[in-house]
Design a protein around this motif. Structure first.
Motif, PDB file in Angstrom:
ATOM      1  N   TYR A 169      -9.058  63.771  74.218  1.00 59.51           N
ATOM      2  CA  TYR A 169      -8.761  64.825  73.242  1.00 59.51           C
ATOM      3  C   TYR A 169      -7.697  64.407  72.236  1.00 59.51           C
ATOM      4  O   TYR A 169      -7.768  64.785  71.064  1.00 59.51           O
ATOM      5  CB  TYR A 169      -8.314  66.097  73.963  1.00 59.51           C
ATOM      6  N   VAL A 170      -6.671  63.674  72.672  1.00 59.54           N
ATOM      7  CA  VAL A 170      -5.588  63.330  71.747  1.00 59.54           C
ATOM      8  C   VAL A 170      -6.036  62.336  70.685  1.00 59.54           C
ATOM      9  O   VAL A 170      -5.357  62.157  69.670  1.00 59.54           O
ATOM     10  CB  VAL A 170      -4.361  62.756  72.496  1.00 59.54           C
ATOM     11  N   LYS A 171      -7.174  61.687  70.911  1.00 62.43           N
ATOM     12  CA  LYS A 171      -7.682  60.735  69.929  1.00 62.43           C
ATOM     13  C   LYS A 171      -8.462  61.414  68.803  1.00 62.43           C
ATOM     14  O   LYS A 171      -8.865  60.755  67.847  1.00 62.43           O
ATOM     15  CB  LYS A 171      -8.576  59.700  70.610  1.00 62.43           C
ATOM     16  N   VAL A 172      -8.691  62.714  68.945  1.00 64.96           N
ATOM     17  CA  VAL A 172      -9.429  63.437  67.907  1.00 64.96           C
ATOM     18  C   VAL A 172      -8.547  63.543  66.662  1.00 64.96           C
ATOM     19  O   VAL A 172      -7.423  64.054  66.733  1.00 64.96           O
ATOM     20  CB  VAL A 172      -9.826  64.847  68.395  1.00 64.96           C
ATOM     21  N   PRO A 173      -9.017  63.066  65.501  1.00 66.01           N
ATOM     22  CA  PRO A 173      -8.198  63.149  64.277  1.00 66.01           C
ATOM     23  C   PRO A 173      -7.925  64.599  63.892  1.00 66.01           C
ATOM     24  O   PRO A 173      -8.779  65.473  64.046  1.00 66.01           O
ATOM     25  CB  PRO A 173      -9.071  62.450  63.218  1.00 66.01           C
ATOM     26  N   GLN A 174      -6.739  64.836  63.408  1.00 66.81           N
ATOM     27  CA  GLN A 174      -6.395  66.186  62.978  1.00 66.81           C
ATOM     28  C   GLN A 174      -7.148  66.546  61.696  1.00 66.81           C
ATOM     29  O   GLN A 174      -7.460  65.692  60.864  1.00 66.81           O
ATOM     30  CB  GLN A 174      -4.890  66.290  62.722  1.00 66.81           C
ATOM     31  N   GLY A 175      -7.449  67.851  61.561  1.00 66.91           N
ATOM     32  CA  GLY A 175      -8.052  68.345  60.338  1.00 66.91           C
ATOM     33  C   GLY A 175      -9.548  68.153  60.218  1.00 66.91           C
ATOM     34  O   GLY A 175     -10.120  68.403  59.164  1.00 66.91           O
ATOM     35  N   MET A 176     -10.212  67.705  61.315  1.00 70.51           N
ATOM     36  CA  MET A 176     -11.667  67.509  61.239  1.00 70.51           C
ATOM     37  C   MET A 176     -12.374  68.855  61.145  1.00 70.51           C
ATOM     38  O   MET A 176     -13.109  69.111  60.211  1.00 70.51           O
ATOM     39  CB  MET A 176     -12.153  66.738  62.467  1.00 70.51           C
ATOM     40  N   ASP A 177     -12.170  69.706  62.130  1.00 71.91           N
ATOM     41  CA  ASP A 177     -12.723  71.055  62.115  1.00 71.91           C
ATOM     42  C   ASP A 177     -11.940  71.887  63.116  1.00 71.91           C
ATOM     43  O   ASP A 177     -11.074  71.374  63.837  1.00 71.91           O
ATOM     44  CB  ASP A 177     -14.222  71.068  62.433  1.00 71.91           C
ATOM     45  N   ALA A 178     -12.245  73.172  63.167  1.00 68.29           N
ATOM     46  CA  ALA A 178     -11.497  74.075  64.043  1.00 68.29           C
ATOM     47  C   ALA A 178     -11.672  73.703  65.508  1.00 68.29           C
ATOM     48  O   ALA A 178     -10.715  73.764  66.290  1.00 68.29           O
ATOM     49  CB  ALA A 178     -11.948  75.517  63.801  1.00 68.29           C
ATOM     50  N   GLN A 179     -12.888  73.315  65.873  1.00 72.31           N
ATOM     51  CA  GLN A 179     -13.131  72.971  67.263  1.00 72.31           C
ATOM     52  C   GLN A 179     -12.366  71.721  67.679  1.00 72.31           C
ATOM     53  O   GLN A 179     -11.791  71.652  68.758  1.00 72.31           O
ATOM     54  CB  GLN A 179     -14.624  72.753  67.505  1.00 72.31           C
ATOM     55  N   ALA A 180     -12.325  70.712  66.793  1.00 66.84           N
ATOM     56  CA  ALA A 180     -11.581  69.489  67.083  1.00 66.84           C
ATOM     57  C   ALA A 180     -10.087  69.774  67.220  1.00 66.84           C
ATOM     58  O   ALA A 180      -9.413  69.241  68.117  1.00 66.84           O
ATOM     59  CB  ALA A 180     -11.828  68.459  65.983  1.00 66.84           C
ATOM     60  N   ASN A 181      -9.564  70.617  66.342  1.00 65.36           N
ATOM     61  CA  ASN A 181      -8.149  70.976  66.444  1.00 65.36           C
ATOM     62  C   ASN A 181      -7.853  71.723  67.737  1.00 65.36           C
ATOM     63  O   ASN A 181      -6.785  71.554  68.334  1.00 65.36           O
ATOM     64  CB  ASN A 181      -7.745  71.829  65.232  1.00 65.36           C
ATOM     65  N   GLN A 182      -8.814  72.557  68.172  1.00 69.45           N
ATOM     66  CA  GLN A 182      -8.638  73.266  69.436  1.00 69.45           C
ATOM     67  C   GLN A 182      -8.597  72.293  70.604  1.00 69.45           C
ATOM     68  O   GLN A 182      -7.842  72.483  71.563  1.00 69.45           O
ATOM     69  CB  GLN A 182      -9.772  74.278  69.624  1.00 69.45           C
ATOM     70  N   ARG A 183      -9.410  71.238  70.530  1.00 61.80           N
ATOM     71  CA  ARG A 183      -9.397  70.221  71.582  1.00 61.80           C
ATOM     72  C   ARG A 183      -8.021  69.559  71.680  1.00 61.80           C
ATOM     73  O   ARG A 183      -7.505  69.310  72.768  1.00 61.80           O
ATOM     74  CB  ARG A 183     -10.460  69.152  71.308  1.00 61.80           C
ATOM     75  N   ARG A 184      -7.432  69.257  70.544  1.00 60.99           N
ATOM     76  CA  ARG A 184      -6.089  68.658  70.550  1.00 60.99           C
ATOM     77  C   ARG A 184      -5.066  69.620  71.146  1.00 60.99           C
ATOM     78  O   ARG A 184      -4.179  69.209  71.892  1.00 60.99           O
ATOM     79  CB  ARG A 184      -5.679  68.257  69.126  1.00 60.99           C
ATOM     80  N   GLN A 185      -5.183  70.888  70.813  1.00 68.25           N
ATOM     81  CA  GLN A 185      -4.289  71.884  71.395  1.00 68.25           C
ATOM     82  C   GLN A 185      -4.462  71.952  72.909  1.00 68.25           C
ATOM     83  O   GLN A 185      -3.488  72.063  73.659  1.00 68.25           O
ATOM     84  CB  GLN A 185      -4.559  73.256  70.772  1.00 68.25           C
ATOM     85  N   ASP A 186      -5.716  71.870  73.367  1.00 75.58           N
ATOM     86  CA  ASP A 186      -5.985  71.871  74.808  1.00 75.58           C
ATOM     87  C   ASP A 186      -5.324  70.675  75.477  1.00 75.58           C
ATOM     88  O   ASP A 186      -4.774  70.789  76.577  1.00 75.58           O
ATOM     89  CB  ASP A 186      -7.493  71.843  75.067  1.00 75.58           C
ATOM     90  N   ALA A 187      -5.391  69.522  74.816  1.00 73.73           N
ATOM     91  CA  ALA A 187      -4.779  68.311  75.377  1.00 73.73           C
ATOM     92  C   ALA A 187      -3.268  68.467  75.494  1.00 73.73           C
ATOM     93  O   ALA A 187      -2.664  68.088  76.504  1.00 73.73           O
ATOM     94  CB  ALA A 187      -5.123  67.105  74.503  1.00 73.73           C
ATOM     95  N   LEU A 188      -2.648  69.033  74.459  1.00 70.46           N
ATOM     96  CA  LEU A 188      -1.199  69.230  74.490  1.00 70.46           C
ATOM     97  C   LEU A 188      -0.800  70.207  75.596  1.00 70.46           C
ATOM     98  O   LEU A 188       0.242  70.035  76.249  1.00 70.46           O
ATOM     99  CB  LEU A 188      -0.710  69.745  73.137  1.00 70.46           C
ATOM    100  N   MET A 189      -1.647  71.209  75.840  1.00 72.82           N
ATOM    101  CA  MET A 189      -1.356  72.175  76.898  1.00 72.82           C
ATOM    102  C   MET A 189      -1.530  71.555  78.280  1.00 72.82           C
ATOM    103  O   MET A 189      -0.917  72.004  79.249  1.00 72.82           O
ATOM    104  CB  MET A 189      -2.267  73.389  76.753  1.00 72.82           C
ATOM    105  N   MET A 190      -2.370  70.530  78.373  1.00 71.75           N
ATOM    106  CA  MET A 190      -2.583  69.869  79.663  1.00 71.75           C
ATOM    107  C   MET A 190      -1.444  68.933  80.047  1.00 71.75           C
ATOM    108  O   MET A 190      -1.274  68.608  81.222  1.00 71.75           O
ATOM    109  CB  MET A 190      -3.889  69.062  79.629  1.00 71.75           C
TER     110      MET A 190
END
Length: 418
Positions: free
Chosen positions: A188-209
């Motif tokens: 998840y942390v490898k997902v580039p920021q600003g791609m789409d809402a779902q990708a940004n949500q994945r990054r948020q999920d990773a940070l919460m983990m």
């Protein structure tokens, strides 16, 4: 019919799904509650099958591999000298595990369900760690003499066990959960920021983990289980090779701890290379004795969970029928002894079959993380199995089949809709 005692097909599947989430939460915390929910769910699933008229043979090699392992171990139990005890143990351990696999593979089949499933699993693991920390600080360890060679480790006064009741079992459980947590974080942390809402949500999920990873990791360290530590290092090597090369640098922590730190963790780490405590000596003798059992029963074994009944006849290290050894402290030797060569081959077939399926999965990063996670899970099981047999624990076994079943669900959805 809305208030009938016999729910409609859709309602029945709804109830089964909720029961599965309940099992995921209850089993690590209170296995008796988890078992009640598990058997209610299995009975409900059988009713669902009969209603739909789909009572048939397994479909796909994954289901067949699990079915063969369940049936073969049942046959070896039936042929055992202690067949009554073995059959009861087989039903409690193997049939329950196979049922758990079927439930997850059949009823947890949508991304939304997968997310709820993982959330339940991670939330429960966090609670297990909190309970373990409380016990570690405030509750005396009543079994420390059984868990540690006091002469070899005089500074070690506590080991964390939590609701798994044993440090090694807690460590094995945490390894399985960490295989999921870290795999999803790394992807998840490898997902580039600003791609789409779902990708940004994945990054948020990773940070919460990440905080969950931290408490799971610290708890795993405080089990002081050397086999679990080695297994975790093997998982790091796996992730470093297949996901993130920079993880190789994290392995430098081991020599730094050995060189700079003189606490209990360092003494346990040094003992891995010294091998002078009674635990190590006992294992070598135990494995040697187990090989005699394997040679005497190579095909059908001695029957599932009968090791402690048969071992005294082969125990040359500490003579005496009163010596109880519940398993061989080695996954490979234990399954060989109790279920024969085909038992071990079929179990390894289940593991590698699910790894192969995960490699073939395609789709979003959720499935990509699952690919990495099942590989880490298998590494954890196989490496920790060199020095222990944590799947002897009913709680650990059910969690294992939950995760394997989730991979089966990914494969079922992917290849049925492709």
């Amino acid at each position: 019919m809305e208030h009938s005692l016999f729910p409609t097909e859709n309602k029945l599947r709804f109830y089964i799904e909720r029961l599965i989430y309940g099992i995921v939460i209850a089993m690590p915390l209170q296995p008796m509650v988890g078992d009640v929910l598990l058997w209610i769910a299995i009975v409900a699933a059988i009713i669902d099958l009969l209603r739909r008229g789909r009572l048939s043979l397994p479909t796909g090699y994954l289901s067949w591999s699990v079915m063969f392992f369940v049936v073969w171990t049942g046959l070896t139990a039936l042929l055992s000298e202690h067949w009554q005890w073995s059959l009861m143990s087989w039903f409690y351990q193997i049939v329950a595990g196979g049922g758990m696999y079927y439930l997850v593979r059949t009823y947890i089949t949508t991304p939304k369900q997968w997310k709820y499933f993982i959330q339940c699993m991670l939330g429960t693991a966090f609670l297990v760690c909190v309970i373990g920390i409380y016990q570690y600080i405030f509750v005396p360890n009543m079994h420390m003499k059984e868990w540690v060679d006091a002469a070899q480790f005089p500074k070690l006064k506590r080991r964390m066990a939590s609701t798994l009741m044993n440090p090694n079992l807690l460590g094995a459980y945490l390894l399985m959960i960490l295989s999921v947590v870290i795999s999803y974080i790394l992807v998840y942390v490898k997902v580039p920021q600003g791609m789409d809402a779902q990708a940004n949500q994945r990054r948020q999920d990773a940070l919460m983990m990440i905080p969950i990873f931290a408490i799971l990791f610290v708890t795993m360290l405080l089990t002081y289980s050397r086999g679990i530590w080695i297994s975790f290092c093997a998982m790091i090597l796996y992730w470093a090779i297949f996901v993130e090369r920079r993880l190789f640098w994290s392995l430098l922590a081991v020599p730094l701890i050995l060189y700079c730190y003189e606490g209990e963790i360092a003494s346990r780490l040094w003992s891995i290379f010294q091998g002078q405590d009674t635990s190590t000596d006992l294992r070598w003798a135990l494995w040697d004795s187990t090989l005699y059992i394997v040679r005497a029963h190579p095909i059908f074994g001695i029957g599932w969970n009968t090791f402690f009944l048969v071992y005294p006849d082969y125990n040359y290290y500490i003579q005496g029928p009163h010596i109880l050894m519940y398993h061989a402290h080695n996954l490979y030797l234990n399954i060989l002894a109790e279920a024969g060569v085909l038992g071990l081959v079929s179990f390894l077939g289940v593991l590698f079959g699910h790894v192969y399926t995960s490699i073939r999965l395609q789709g979003d990063i959720f499935r990509q993380a699952a690919q990495i996670g099942v590989g880490a899970l298998v590494v954890a099981v196989l490496v920790s199995g060199l020095s222990d047999f944590e799947l002897y624990s009913h709680q650990v076994t059910i969690v294992f089949w939950q995760l394997i079943g989730l991979v089966g669900a990914f494969g079922k959805v992917h290849f049925n809709t492709k």
